[in-house]
Write a protein that holds these residues in place. Sequence first.
Motif, PDB file in Angstrom:
ATOM      1  N   MET A   1      53.785  -4.623 -68.170  1.00 28.52           N
ATOM      2  CA  MET A   1      52.635  -5.257 -67.535  1.00 28.52           C
ATOM      3  C   MET A   1      51.456  -4.300 -67.626  1.00 28.52           C
ATOM      4  SD  MET A   1      51.800  -8.068 -65.909  1.00 28.52           S
ATOM      5  CE  MET A   1      53.402  -8.705 -65.465  1.00 28.52           C
ATOM      6  N   LYS A   2      50.477  -4.646 -68.414  1.00 29.29           N
ATOM      7  CA  LYS A   2      49.337  -3.774 -68.639  1.00 29.29           C
ATOM      8  C   LYS A   2      48.274  -3.992 -67.563  1.00 29.29           C
ATOM      9  CE  LYS A   2      50.816  -1.923 -72.473  1.00 29.29           C
ATOM     10  NZ  LYS A   2      51.125  -0.518 -72.600  1.00 29.29           N
ATOM     11  N   ARG A   3      48.348  -3.238 -66.524  1.00 25.88           N
ATOM     12  CA  ARG A   3      47.330  -3.285 -65.490  1.00 25.88           C
ATOM     13  C   ARG A   3      46.952  -1.853 -65.150  1.00 25.88           C
ATOM     14  NH1 ARG A   3      50.581  -7.385 -62.590  1.00 25.88           N
ATOM     15  NH2 ARG A   3      49.722  -9.449 -63.005  1.00 25.88           N
ATOM     16  N   GLU A  50      54.772  -4.369 -60.768  1.00 27.77           N
ATOM     17  CA  GLU A  50      54.978  -4.798 -62.151  1.00 27.77           C
ATOM     18  C   GLU A  50      54.234  -3.935 -63.167  1.00 27.77           C
ATOM     19  OE1 GLU A  50      53.907  -8.902 -62.316  1.00 27.77           O
ATOM     20  OE2 GLU A  50      55.238  -9.433 -60.649  1.00 27.77           O
ATOM     21  N   SER A  52      53.773  -1.172 -65.587  1.00 27.53           N
ATOM     22  CA  SER A  52      54.731  -0.314 -66.282  1.00 27.53           C
ATOM     23  C   SER A  52      54.120   1.057 -66.579  1.00 27.53           C
ATOM     24  CB  SER A  52      55.188  -0.971 -67.587  1.00 27.53           C
ATOM     25  OG  SER A  52      54.081  -1.180 -68.445  1.00 27.53           O
ATOM     26  N   SER A  59      58.689   1.367 -64.076  1.00 25.21           N
ATOM     27  CA  SER A  59      57.391   0.946 -63.564  1.00 25.21           C
ATOM     28  C   SER A  59      56.635   2.206 -63.161  1.00 25.21           C
ATOM     29  CB  SER A  59      57.566   0.026 -62.350  1.00 25.21           C
ATOM     30  OG  SER A  59      58.076   0.758 -61.242  1.00 25.21           O
ATOM     31  N   TYR A 202      62.497  -7.068 -73.094  1.00 25.14           N
ATOM     32  CA  TYR A 202      61.287  -7.394 -72.344  1.00 25.14           C
ATOM     33  C   TYR A 202      60.650  -6.108 -71.848  1.00 25.14           C
ATOM     34  CZ  TYR A 202      58.767 -11.069 -69.745  1.00 25.14           C
ATOM     35  OH  TYR A 202      57.841 -11.956 -69.302  1.00 25.14           O
ATOM     36  N   GLN A 203      59.328  -6.030 -71.951  1.00 29.44           N
ATOM     37  CA  GLN A 203      58.649  -4.838 -71.450  1.00 29.44           C
ATOM     38  C   GLN A 203      58.046  -5.073 -70.068  1.00 29.44           C
ATOM     39  OE1 GLN A 203      56.663  -2.656 -74.469  1.00 29.44           O
ATOM     40  NE2 GLN A 203      55.264  -1.642 -73.067  1.00 29.44           N
ATOM     41  N   GLY A 204      57.900  -6.341 -69.704  1.00 24.11           N
ATOM     42  CA  GLY A 204      57.342  -6.662 -68.399  1.00 24.11           C
ATOM     43  C   GLY A 204      58.417  -6.885 -67.364  1.00 24.11           C
ATOM     44  N   GLY A 231      63.315  -4.570 -69.326  1.00 28.58           N
ATOM     45  CA  GLY A 231      62.177  -4.450 -68.414  1.00 28.58           C
ATOM     46  C   GLY A 231      62.608  -4.233 -66.973  1.00 28.58           C
ATOM     47  N   THR A 234      60.914  -8.602 -60.712  1.00 30.98           N
ATOM     48  CA  THR A 234      59.992  -8.669 -59.576  1.00 30.98           C
ATOM     49  C   THR A 234      60.795  -8.698 -58.288  1.00 30.98           C
ATOM     50  OG1 THR A 234      59.955 -11.094 -59.469  1.00 30.98           O
ATOM     51  CG2 THR A 234      58.371 -10.028 -60.958  1.00 30.98           C
TER      52      THR A 234
END
Length: 286
Positions: A1-3, A50, A52, A59, A202-204, A231, A234
């Motif tokens: 999750m790119k945040r 979430e 990463s 995470s 999965y990466q997320g 990944g 949640t």
Amino acid sequence: MKRSASSVPTFDSMFLPTIQALQILGGSGTTEEIYDKVVQLLNLPDKVLEISHGSTSQSEVEYRLAWSRTYLKKYGLLQNSARGVWSLLSTSINLDKLDAKEIVKAVRDGDKNKAAPSDAPDEAVGVIETLEELAWHQQLHKTLLSLEPSAFERLAQRLLRESGFIQVQVTGKAGDGGIDGVGIARISGFLSFHVLFQCKRYQGAVSASQIRDFRGAMQGRTDKGLFITTGTFTRDALKEATRDGAPPIDLIDGEQLVQRLKELRLGVKITMIESVEVDSDWFTKI
């Protein structure tokens, strides 16, 4: 999750919650138990959990919490066993008397006295073991993400076989509702039950809706499911997996996956360094 990771608590701001979490847990707890309790204490939302850490299976919260435990251990407040259980060195720690800045300063000063490289990143000063752990984790996670879907399914099959499952078959095919395979788990050689599994590169973070979809595909076919991902899950997905009245689904995230591969020596080589020392006194007695 790119945040943005700016919304994630800093590693030093999690010192006190980590101590508090262990106090609530009775003085000791696994990495997962500490994580769950710290998340609860800080009331961290899913959108933060979430995020990463780079391209790893961890995470950003897990990554920084690992540094929190490392600093607290080096400061003399925590210890950990080879079985992954962390514990307080004293049950009478007064949180009001702990200063996060003092802990950081004391640990870094101690590392500098051990001739740690002065140009090392602040959080990495003197923690060579942790860096090595992260290095192989990242390499293995990157390798897993590069596998073809069919290869990842075969890896899951091998993993289950090595873990004691029998009659493990990869069945993944279109229209099967996400079911990738089936196996029989044996308990103590007497009891056994059928398990349907799904494996997702999965990466997320896997969501609660994906867990519900998997459970729907399981309906009427088995009473037990296993969801394997590179990944994370949640918080709602974790709750959904163990929801009362619904068939339970066991979850294996990326962190647990790489650790299990290491334990089983599947694609991971562990090299023990031999230390040789000459006993001069022995020769004087000839």
